[in-house]
Design a protein around this motif. Structure first.
Motif, PDB file in Angstrom:
ATOM      1  N   SER A 146       0.850  -1.186   0.000  1.00 24.07           N
ATOM      2  CA  SER A 146       0.000   0.000   0.000  1.00 24.07           C
ATOM      3  C   SER A 146       0.886   1.236   0.000  1.00 24.07           C
ATOM      4  O   SER A 146       2.043   1.189   0.427  1.00 24.07           O
ATOM      5  N   GLU A 147       0.331   2.338  -0.509  1.00 18.18           N
ATOM      6  CA  GLU A 147       1.093   3.586  -0.510  1.00 18.18           C
ATOM      7  C   GLU A 147       1.110   4.236   0.860  1.00 18.18           C
ATOM      8  O   GLU A 147       2.028   5.005   1.190  1.00 18.18           O
ATOM      9  N   LYS A 148       0.089   3.949   1.666  1.00 22.16           N
ATOM     10  CA  LYS A 148      -0.041   4.619   2.956  1.00 22.16           C
ATOM     11  C   LYS A 148      -0.260   3.620   4.091  1.00 22.16           C
ATOM     12  O   LYS A 148      -0.725   2.496   3.888  1.00 22.16           O
ATOM     13  N   LYS A 149       0.080   4.070   5.283  1.00 24.11           N
ATOM     14  CA  LYS A 149      -0.288   3.376   6.507  1.00 24.11           C
ATOM     15  C   LYS A 149      -0.799   4.435   7.479  1.00 24.11           C
ATOM     16  O   LYS A 149      -0.459   5.618   7.364  1.00 24.11           O
ATOM     17  N   VAL A 150      -1.644   4.025   8.417  1.00 27.12           N
ATOM     18  CA  VAL A 150      -2.224   4.965   9.378  1.00 27.12           C
ATOM     19  C   VAL A 150      -1.866   4.508  10.793  1.00 27.12           C
ATOM     20  O   VAL A 150      -2.057   3.343  11.142  1.00 27.12           O
ATOM     21  N   VAL A 151      -1.357   5.439  11.579  1.00 30.45           N
ATOM     22  CA  VAL A 151      -1.057   5.187  12.989  1.00 30.45           C
ATOM     23  C   VAL A 151      -1.985   6.063  13.824  1.00 30.45           C
ATOM     24  O   VAL A 151      -1.984   7.287  13.694  1.00 30.45           O
ATOM     25  N   ILE A 152      -2.806   5.415  14.654  1.00 28.57           N
ATOM     26  CA  ILE A 152      -3.755   6.147  15.506  1.00 28.57           C
ATOM     27  C   ILE A 152      -3.312   6.045  16.953  1.00 28.57           C
ATOM     28  O   ILE A 152      -3.150   4.941  17.482  1.00 28.57           O
ATOM     29  N   VAL A 153      -3.103   7.193  17.582  1.00 30.85           N
ATOM     30  CA  VAL A 153      -2.790   7.244  19.011  1.00 30.85           C
ATOM     31  C   VAL A 153      -4.028   7.792  19.711  1.00 30.85           C
ATOM     32  O   VAL A 153      -4.318   8.987  19.642  1.00 30.85           O
ATOM     33  N   TYR A 154      -4.795   6.905  20.352  1.00 33.91           N
ATOM     34  CA  TYR A 154      -6.004   7.348  21.038  1.00 33.91           C
ATOM     35  C   TYR A 154      -5.704   7.591  22.520  1.00 33.91           C
ATOM     36  O   TYR A 154      -4.685   7.137  23.037  1.00 33.91           O
ATOM     37  N   ARG A 155      -6.577   8.327  23.165  1.00 35.71           N
ATOM     38  CA  ARG A 155      -6.377   8.736  24.565  1.00 35.71           C
ATOM     39  C   ARG A 155      -4.999   9.399  24.740  1.00 35.71           C
ATOM     40  O   ARG A 155      -4.273   9.130  25.692  1.00 35.71           O
ATOM     41  N   ALA A 156      -4.659  10.278  23.798  1.00 34.71           N
ATOM     42  CA  ALA A 156      -3.348  10.949  23.819  1.00 34.71           C
ATOM     43  C   ALA A 156      -3.358  12.091  24.835  1.00 34.71           C
ATOM     44  O   ALA A 156      -3.244  13.268  24.484  1.00 34.71           O
ATOM     45  N   ASN A 157      -3.477  11.733  26.102  1.00 35.50           N
ATOM     46  CA  ASN A 157      -3.613  12.734  27.163  1.00 35.50           C
ATOM     47  C   ASN A 157      -2.338  13.527  27.401  1.00 35.50           C
ATOM     48  O   ASN A 157      -2.352  14.523  28.128  1.00 35.50           O
ATOM     49  N   PHE A 158      -1.222  13.101  26.793  1.00 34.58           N
ATOM     50  CA  PHE A 158       0.016  13.881  26.891  1.00 34.58           C
ATOM     51  C   PHE A 158      -0.102  15.204  26.131  1.00 34.58           C
ATOM     52  O   PHE A 158       0.773  16.066  26.241  1.00 34.58           O
ATOM     53  N   LEU A 159      -1.180  15.376  25.375  1.00 32.97           N
ATOM     54  CA  LEU A 159      -1.419  16.631  24.658  1.00 32.97           C
ATOM     55  C   LEU A 159      -2.173  17.640  25.514  1.00 32.97           C
ATOM     56  O   LEU A 159      -2.347  18.796  25.100  1.00 32.97           O
TER      57      LEU A 159
END
Length: 344
Positions: A75-88
């Motif tokens: 595939s041309e793309k991959k997706v990385v999801i960081v949920y509950r990113a409370n460090f933000l």
């Protein structure tokens, strides 16, 4: 920094950026936004090897970077999801701040084949992304999408889409009525839609059905306010009061609703002492079982004496509000403070 509507228009045009931060109170809107990216890029198949999900509460920078650096498979793309990113969050612990700084450094050097998506949920309505220093810094490198309340037409359309997805027709008038009554939170909305569909199986939805199953926004707000009074969290209760006044600047109506709620709790408390059951309250109050159960649970947090005194406080406040020249908002706040003096 953009809102949900702008993001949605970009997606419809096929504009997909290489990184996003979603934030707001409504997790369902955030999840729908993420799904729209997945549907346009790698598909939303849970077994897709080009989709990596990371719990932001348990991760570190190396986990996120390694996920982003790994090449996509076929595939041309991959997706990385960081949920509950409370460090933000603006105010975080030392470890979260350290992780945020590394993300900030890495954001300008992301591989072109990776779409990094992070999201976190606000604690309450007072939290705004433009007041978050971390988001303001990252916004120069990553697209921050604020999922605030939707415009009325978008809001109604999304609710209608939920009914369509469930293969249930709802009339235009009934749809508008439902949208007015239900709480503006799509996690709640989806559950209310399921409940309404189950209740009206095999027939059309009517306004009477909606009235039967869904309490009004005002009733939900008053319930939340009384819950905070029971917990003696008066500062938070004042915030809820401000939100109620913001939505409906009608002090007399609001104090009447609060008084009526305390009277209802008193009647329930008295009825329980007399041996009444949930089924009795369903008949007397003409409310669904789940609503009666919620009210019973809340009544148990007060004594009869407390509820009687709280009703008297509301009556006094209502009389004060009728006087000309008084600061009505201050009177409402004084009511909340005076609830602390009511003993069990």
């Amino acid at each position: 920094m953009i809102n949900y509507e702008v993001f949605e228009r970009e997606i419809e045009k096929g504009t997909i950026r290489n990184s996003y931060i979603f934030c707001g109170l409504d997790e369902e809107i955030i999840k729908d936004s993420i799904n729209s990216i997945l549907n346009k890029t790698i598909s939303n198949d849970k077994d897709n090897l080009n989709l990596i999900k990371i719990d932001g509460m348990k991760t570190n920078f190396d986990d996120i970077m390694n996920a982003c650096e790994t090449f996509p498979l076929m595939s041309e793309k991959k997706v990385v999801i960081v949920y509950r990113a409370n460090f933000l969050k603006d105010k975080s612990d030392e470890a979260s701040n350290k992780l945020y700084k590394k993300i900030l450094e890495y954001a300008s050097d992301m591989p072109p084949y990776t779409i990094l998506i992070m999201y976190y949920l606000f604690n309450d309505k007072r939290e705004k992304p433009n007041k978050n220093k971390k988001l303001n810094s990252l916004d120069k490198l990553i697209n921050v999408v604020y999922c605030d309340k939707l415009r009325r037409d978008t809001y109604i359309k999304k609710i209608n889409d939920i009914f369509k997805l469930k293969k249930k027709n709802i009339g235009r008038i009934e749809l508008m009525y439902f949208a007015e009554k239900v709480q503006n939170n799509f996690d709640i909305i989806k559950r209310e839609v399921d409940k309404l569909i189950s209740y009206t199986s095999g027939r059309e939805i009517t306004k009477k059905d909606i009235d039967m199953l869904i309490s009004s926004n005002g009733e939900e707000d008053v319930f939340d306010l009384v819950e905070l009074i029971a917990q003696r969290k008066i500062e938070r209760a004042m915030d809820v009061m401000k939100d109620i006044l913001y939505k409906s600047d009608q002090h007399m109506l609001i104090i009447s609703n609060i008084q009526r709620h305390f009277v209802k709790l008193y009647d329930i408390k008295s009825g329980l002492r007399q041996g009444k059951r949930v089924s009795d309250f369903i008949k007397e109050l003409r409310l669904p079982q789940f609503v009666c159960e919620k009210l019973i649970g809340q009544s148990n947090k007060f004594t009869e004496k407390q509820l009687s005194e709280l009703v008297k406080l509301c009556v006094n406040t209502e009389n004060n509000l009728k006087s000309s020249g008084v600061d009505k908002t201050m009177e409402m706040e004084l009511l909340l403070v005076n609830t602390l003096t009511v003993k069990r």
